[in-house]
Design a protein around this motif. Structure first.
Motif, PDB file in Angstrom:
ATOM      1  N   ALA A  17       0.811  -1.222   0.000  1.00  0.00           N
ATOM      2  CA  ALA A  17       0.000   0.000   0.000  1.00  0.00           C
ATOM      3  C   ALA A  17       0.845   1.274   0.000  1.00  0.00           C
ATOM      4  N   GLU A  18       2.013   1.235   0.618  1.00  0.00           N
ATOM      5  CA  GLU A  18       2.859   2.427   0.701  1.00  0.00           C
ATOM      6  C   GLU A  18       3.791   2.596  -0.503  1.00  0.00           C
ATOM      7  N   SER A  19       3.713   1.694  -1.467  1.00  0.00           N
ATOM      8  CA  SER A  19       4.613   1.743  -2.624  1.00  0.00           C
ATOM      9  C   SER A  19       4.318   2.921  -3.553  1.00  0.00           C
ATOM     10  N   ALA A  20       5.377   3.611  -3.934  1.00  0.00           N
ATOM     11  CA  ALA A  20       5.254   4.696  -4.911  1.00  0.00           C
ATOM     12  C   ALA A  20       5.410   4.148  -6.328  1.00  0.00           C
ATOM     13  N   ASP A  21       5.674   2.842  -6.468  1.00  0.00           N
ATOM     14  CA  ASP A  21       5.906   2.226  -7.772  1.00  0.00           C
ATOM     15  C   ASP A  21       4.655   1.622  -8.392  1.00  0.00           C
ATOM     16  N   ALA A  22       3.513   1.697  -7.735  1.00  0.00           N
ATOM     17  CA  ALA A  22       2.280   1.120  -8.271  1.00  0.00           C
ATOM     18  C   ALA A  22       1.617   2.065  -9.272  1.00  0.00           C
ATOM     19  N   ARG A  23       1.112   1.493 -10.365  1.00  0.00           N
ATOM     20  CA  ARG A  23       0.368   2.239 -11.384  1.00  0.00           C
ATOM     21  C   ARG A  23      -0.981   1.563 -11.556  1.00  0.00           C
ATOM     22  N   ILE A  24      -2.040   2.362 -11.737  1.00  0.00           N
ATOM     23  CA  ILE A  24      -3.385   1.815 -11.908  1.00  0.00           C
ATOM     24  C   ILE A  24      -4.112   2.522 -13.048  1.00  0.00           C
ATOM     25  N   CYS A  25      -5.139   1.839 -13.569  1.00  0.00           N
ATOM     26  CA  CYS A  25      -6.034   2.459 -14.545  1.00  0.00           C
ATOM     27  C   CYS A  25      -7.338   2.781 -13.815  1.00  0.00           C
ATOM     28  N   CYS A  29      -6.834  -1.902 -12.378  1.00  0.00           N
ATOM     29  CA  CYS A  29      -5.840  -2.880 -12.793  1.00  0.00           C
ATOM     30  C   CYS A  29      -4.518  -2.328 -12.274  1.00  0.00           C
ATOM     31  N   THR A  30      -3.651  -3.181 -11.771  1.00  0.00           N
ATOM     32  CA  THR A  30      -2.462  -2.717 -11.064  1.00  0.00           C
ATOM     33  C   THR A  30      -1.191  -3.281 -11.672  1.00  0.00           C
ATOM     34  N   LEU A  51      -2.414   4.502 -17.460  1.00  0.00           N
ATOM     35  CA  LEU A  51      -1.874   4.030 -16.192  1.00  0.00           C
ATOM     36  C   LEU A  51      -1.226   5.206 -15.471  1.00  0.00           C
ATOM     37  N   ILE A  52      -1.696   5.464 -14.267  1.00  0.00           N
ATOM     38  CA  ILE A  52      -1.181   6.580 -13.479  1.00  0.00           C
ATOM     39  C   ILE A  52      -0.706   6.078 -12.121  1.00  0.00           C
ATOM     40  N   ARG A  53       0.069   6.904 -11.434  1.00  0.00           N
ATOM     41  CA  ARG A  53       0.572   6.533 -10.110  1.00  0.00           C
ATOM     42  C   ARG A  53      -0.592   6.337  -9.151  1.00  0.00           C
ATOM     43  N   ARG A  54      -0.571   5.213  -8.455  1.00  0.00           N
ATOM     44  CA  ARG A  54      -1.623   4.926  -7.469  1.00  0.00           C
ATOM     45  C   ARG A  54      -1.374   5.764  -6.221  1.00  0.00           C
ATOM     46  N   PRO A  55      -2.411   6.446  -5.732  1.00  0.00           N
ATOM     47  CA  PRO A  55      -2.220   7.219  -4.493  1.00  0.00           C
ATOM     48  C   PRO A  55      -1.912   6.290  -3.324  1.00  0.00           C
TER      49      PRO A  55
END
Length: 87
Positions: A17-25, A29-30, A51-55
């Motif tokens: 959850a704390e990852s700055a490397d996650a991208r979502i649509c 989708c992750t 695909l954008i950076r997941r908050p």
């Protein structure tokens, strides 16, 4: 509330959850940043969306609203989205 899935759908890399490397649509989708940028060119292979950076959810809120434990993994990997032009 975002599901905040725990891993990349392409390579199965952990994305806590704390990852700055996650991208979502927009369908959540992750993917990890590496797969999103290098293999998928910033487009979701499932829906073609951006695909954008997941908050990141604040740590204090994770206890009451934890991230998902549901992993979605495609062992065959992910092919780039095929985007058809609008008429």
């Amino acid at each position: 509330m975002l599901q905040m899935r725990p891993g990349c759908e392409c390579c199965d890399r952990d994305l806590p959850a704390e990852s700055a490397d996650a991208r979502i649509c927009s369908f959540e989708c992750t993917f990890c940043s590496d797969c999103a940028e290098r293999h998928l060119a910033g487009a979701c292979p499932n829906c073609g969306g951006e695909l954008i950076r997941r908050p990141r959810r604040p740590a204090a809120k994770l206890a009451k609203s934890p991230a998902s434990t549901e992993r979605v993994f495609k062992p065959a990997g992910c092919a780039p989205a095929v985007i058809t032009p609008s008429a």
